[in-house]
Write a protein that holds these residues in place. Structure first.
Motif, PDB file in Angstrom:
ATOM      1  N   ILE A 160       0.796  -1.323   0.273  1.00 14.82           N
ATOM      2  CA  ILE A 160      -0.627   0.011  -0.061  1.00 14.82           C
ATOM      3  C   ILE A 160       0.915   1.019  -0.044  1.00 14.82           C
ATOM      4  N   VAL A 161       1.929   1.507   0.627  1.00  5.59           N
ATOM      5  CA  VAL A 161       2.727   2.524   0.817  1.00  5.59           C
ATOM      6  C   VAL A 161       3.685   3.046  -0.188  1.00  5.59           C
ATOM      7  N   LEU A 162       3.480   1.880  -1.301  1.00  5.41           N
ATOM      8  CA  LEU A 162       4.063   1.489  -2.633  1.00  5.41           C
ATOM      9  C   LEU A 162       2.868   1.964  -3.892  1.00  5.41           C
ATOM     10  N   LEU A 163       1.944   1.959  -3.789  1.00  6.01           N
ATOM     11  CA  LEU A 163       1.187   2.412  -4.430  1.00  6.01           C
ATOM     12  C   LEU A 163       0.650   3.689  -4.380  1.00  6.01           C
TER      13      LEU A 163
ATOM     14  N   ALA B 292       8.477   5.774  -9.037  1.00 11.08           N
ATOM     15  CA  ALA B 292       8.547   4.146 -10.890  1.00 11.08           C
ATOM     16  C   ALA B 292       8.657   3.503  -9.709  1.00 11.08           C
ATOM     17  N   ILE B 293       7.853   2.080  -9.862  1.00 13.15           N
ATOM     18  CA  ILE B 293       8.104   1.208  -9.398  1.00 13.15           C
ATOM     19  C   ILE B 293       9.481  -0.214  -9.537  1.00 13.15           C
ATOM     20  N   THR B 294      10.176  -0.120  -8.900  1.00 10.54           N
ATOM     21  CA  THR B 294      11.584  -1.178  -8.688  1.00 10.54           C
ATOM     22  C   THR B 294      11.603  -2.514  -9.103  1.00 10.54           C
ATOM     23  N   ALA B 295      12.006  -3.587  -9.862  1.00 10.85           N
ATOM     24  CA  ALA B 295      12.192  -5.382  -9.404  1.00 10.85           C
ATOM     25  C   ALA B 295      12.489  -4.767  -8.430  1.00 10.85           C
ATOM     26  N   THR B 296      13.289  -4.793  -8.163  1.00  9.42           N
ATOM     27  CA  THR B 296      13.807  -4.843  -6.500  1.00  9.42           C
ATOM     28  C   THR B 296      12.753  -4.721  -5.771  1.00  9.42           C
ATOM     29  N   GLN B 297      12.122  -4.042  -5.789  1.00  7.24           N
ATOM     30  CA  GLN B 297      10.571  -3.186  -4.936  1.00  7.24           C
ATOM     31  C   GLN B 297      10.077  -4.703  -5.053  1.00  7.24           C
ATOM     32  N   VAL B 298       9.175  -4.650  -6.234  1.00  7.84           N
ATOM     33  CA  VAL B 298       8.549  -5.827  -6.119  1.00  7.84           C
ATOM     34  C   VAL B 298       8.788  -6.754  -5.655  1.00  7.84           C
ATOM     35  N   LEU B 299      10.143  -7.827  -5.942  1.00  9.24           N
ATOM     36  CA  LEU B 299      10.985  -8.730  -5.621  1.00  9.24           C
ATOM     37  C   LEU B 299      10.809  -9.029  -3.867  1.00  9.24           C
ATOM     38  N   ALA B 300      10.564  -7.538  -3.282  1.00 10.60           N
ATOM     39  CA  ALA B 300      10.991  -7.821  -1.675  1.00 10.60           C
ATOM     40  C   ALA B 300       9.216  -7.059  -1.080  1.00 10.60           C
TER      41      ALA B 300
ATOM     42  N   GLN C  48       9.059 -22.260   8.844  1.00  8.56           N
ATOM     43  CA  GLN C  48       9.046 -21.122   9.324  1.00  8.56           C
ATOM     44  C   GLN C  48      10.412 -20.660   9.220  1.00  8.56           C
ATOM     45  N   LEU C  49      11.352 -21.417   9.240  1.00 11.36           N
ATOM     46  CA  LEU C  49      13.290 -20.785   9.378  1.00 11.36           C
ATOM     47  C   LEU C  49      12.952 -20.329   8.040  1.00 11.36           C
ATOM     48  N   LEU C  50      12.699 -20.607   6.769  1.00  7.80           N
ATOM     49  CA  LEU C  50      12.697 -20.705   5.679  1.00  7.80           C
ATOM     50  C   LEU C  50      11.683 -19.562   5.648  1.00  7.80           C
ATOM     51  N   GLY C  51      10.994 -19.068   5.900  1.00  2.09           N
ATOM     52  CA  GLY C  51       9.876 -17.835   6.461  1.00  2.09           C
ATOM     53  C   GLY C  51      10.716 -16.812   6.797  1.00  2.09           C
ATOM     54  N   GLY C  52      11.171 -17.080   7.945  1.00  2.00           N
ATOM     55  CA  GLY C  52      12.166 -15.773   8.390  1.00  2.00           C
ATOM     56  C   GLY C  52      13.055 -15.609   7.463  1.00  2.00           C
ATOM     57  N   VAL C  53      13.786 -16.269   6.689  1.00  2.00           N
ATOM     58  CA  VAL C  53      14.823 -16.098   5.813  1.00  2.00           C
ATOM     59  C   VAL C  53      14.326 -14.721   5.178  1.00  2.00           C
ATOM     60  N   GLY C  54      13.454 -15.131   4.606  1.00  2.00           N
ATOM     61  CA  GLY C  54      12.339 -14.681   3.915  1.00  2.00           C
ATOM     62  C   GLY C  54      12.152 -13.421   4.098  1.00  2.00           C
ATOM     63  N   VAL C  55      12.028 -13.038   5.245  1.00  3.35           N
ATOM     64  CA  VAL C  55      10.809 -11.910   5.246  1.00  3.35           C
ATOM     65  C   VAL C  55      12.170 -10.604   5.770  1.00  3.35           C
ATOM     66  N   LEU C  56      14.056 -11.136   6.735  1.00  2.00           N
ATOM     67  CA  LEU C  56      14.838 -10.017   7.056  1.00  2.00           C
ATOM     68  C   LEU C  56      15.350 -10.424   5.183  1.00  2.00           C
ATOM     69  N   GLY C  57      15.389 -11.338   3.940  1.00  3.89           N
ATOM     70  CA  GLY C  57      15.510 -10.734   2.589  1.00  3.89           C
ATOM     71  C   GLY C  57      14.694  -9.456   2.116  1.00  3.89           C
ATOM     72  N   ALA C  58      13.658  -9.843   2.544  1.00  4.77           N
ATOM     73  CA  ALA C  58      12.802  -8.238   2.581  1.00  4.77           C
ATOM     74  C   ALA C  58      13.056  -7.042   2.466  1.00  4.77           C
ATOM     75  N   VAL C  59      12.983  -7.284   4.351  1.00  2.00           N
ATOM     76  CA  VAL C  59      13.597  -6.443   4.899  1.00  2.00           C
ATOM     77  C   VAL C  59      14.793  -5.165   4.145  1.00  2.00           C
ATOM     78  N   PHE C  60      15.990  -6.516   4.109  1.00  2.00           N
ATOM     79  CA  PHE C  60      16.973  -6.182   3.260  1.00  2.00           C
ATOM     80  C   PHE C  60      17.151  -5.261   2.728  1.00  2.00           C
ATOM     81  N   LEU C  61      16.255  -6.063   1.406  1.00  2.00           N
ATOM     82  CA  LEU C  61      16.140  -5.269   0.083  1.00  2.00           C
ATOM     83  C   LEU C  61      15.342  -3.960   0.148  1.00  2.00           C
ATOM     84  N   ALA C  62      14.916  -3.444   1.147  1.00  2.00           N
ATOM     85  CA  ALA C  62      13.778  -2.684   0.548  1.00  2.00           C
ATOM     86  C   ALA C  62      14.853  -1.556   1.561  1.00  2.00           C
TER      87      ALA C  62
END
Length: 299
Positions: free
Chosen positions: A104-107, A116-124, A267-281
């Motif tokens: 929502i913030v991105l939109l 503009a929306i970047t590919a990194t933001q979409v991936l995050a 869940q551990l894999l999901g946690g890594v995904g969340v951390l990755g999204a935060v890092f990419l942002a």
């Protein structure tokens, strides 16, 4: 802003959703049952009044309306929608729906500011949604129209609050703690009549109850929101919105450590995904810089 300050700002802001993630643990173990809205009032309103009394400064002019609106969006309406969603949905589904708020913030940036929306933001965004889903969802999770609507309302409320807080900043000469106090007081006051009508006053509170409320008021509201609004001032709006996704991750880990809840490799894999999204942002520090108006005396 140099790299050292950026890392420090990210670290301090990240402490907030980590503390917010402890709310579930404290609520279930320390607070009286069936009074979540009253707990939210007691969490926000006293902390806000303490900060206002300490700062000895009230809003002036149009800031009465702005502070009230920010308090309702960031605290009052957000807490209300959060608790309605929690009552009608399994916690994992509610957390997953709330995790759309970075989108929502991105939109907002696209529609209101032409960013503009970047590919990194979409991936995050994709990593965040998948990561939160893996962390919190369970096979028996079910959807409920009221709960889903409330979850979307909470995500919209939080996202709008972040954007407007970034856009308006705070009045010149007003400290961060006073600004935080205004919002906590308005948000708690907005919830008070709803809590009294639907929940009423609780029975006599125990020492354990007061300890839980004290923790939520001092750390979960006063300190946390001061750091949160500080982060919004110093970081891009989108970066802050992604940092908030650390909250369900924190709640899951605390449940594992203190409540003997299960934690599996998904869940551990999901946690890594969340951390990755935060890092990419985080890298694009100038994202949404236009949200912040120059303060008095600044170019």
């Amino acid at each position: 802003m140099d790299r050292h300050n950026i890392v420090l700002n990210i670290f301090l802001t990240s402490l907030v959703p980590i503390v917010w993630g402890s709310t579930y643990l404290v609520t279930t173990e320390f607070l009286p049952p069936d009074a979540p809205l009253l707990a939210a009032v007691l969490r926000a309103l006293p902390a806000g009044l303490i900060l206002i009394a300490f700062g000895r400064q009230l809003p002036t002019g149009g800031w009465w309306v702005r502070a009230a609106l920010l308090g309702v969006l960031n605290i009052g309406a957000f807490f209300y929608f959060l608790f309605v969603a929690a009552y009608h949905l399994p916690g994992g589904v509610a957390a997953l729906i709330m995790s759309i708020q970075p989108i929502i913030v991105l939109l907002y940036g696209v529609v209101l500011f032409g960013n503009a929306i970047t590919a990194t933001q979409v991936l995050a965004c994709v990593l965040a949604a998948v990561g939160v889903a893996l962390v919190v969802l369970r096979p028996e999770a079910e959807l409920n129209v009221v709960g889903v609507t409330a979850g979307l309302g909470g995500a919209l409320s939080m996202a709008t609050g972040i954007v407007l807080t970034k856009r308006w900043g705070r009045p010149a000469g007003t400290s961060l703690l006073t600004f935080t106090g205004w919002q906590l007081a308005f948000g708690g006051a907005a919830l008070l009549p709803i809590a009294l009508v639907y929940e009423g006053l609780p029975p006599v509170l125990t020492v354990r109850n007061w300890l839980g409320l004290g923790y939520l008021g001092l750390f979960g509201a006063l300190a946390a929101y001061a750091l949160w609004f500080r982060g919004i001032e110093r970081l891009p709006a989108l970066s802050v919105s992604f940092i908030s996704l650390l909250s369900p991750l924190s709640a899951t880990l605390l449940g594992y450590w203190f409540l003997n809840e299960q934690l599996n490799w998904l869940q551990l894999l999901g946690g890594v995904g969340v951390l990755g999204a935060v890092f990419l942002a985080q890298p694009n520090i100038n994202l949404f810089a236009r949200f912040q108006r120059p303060r008095h005396g600044e170019a």
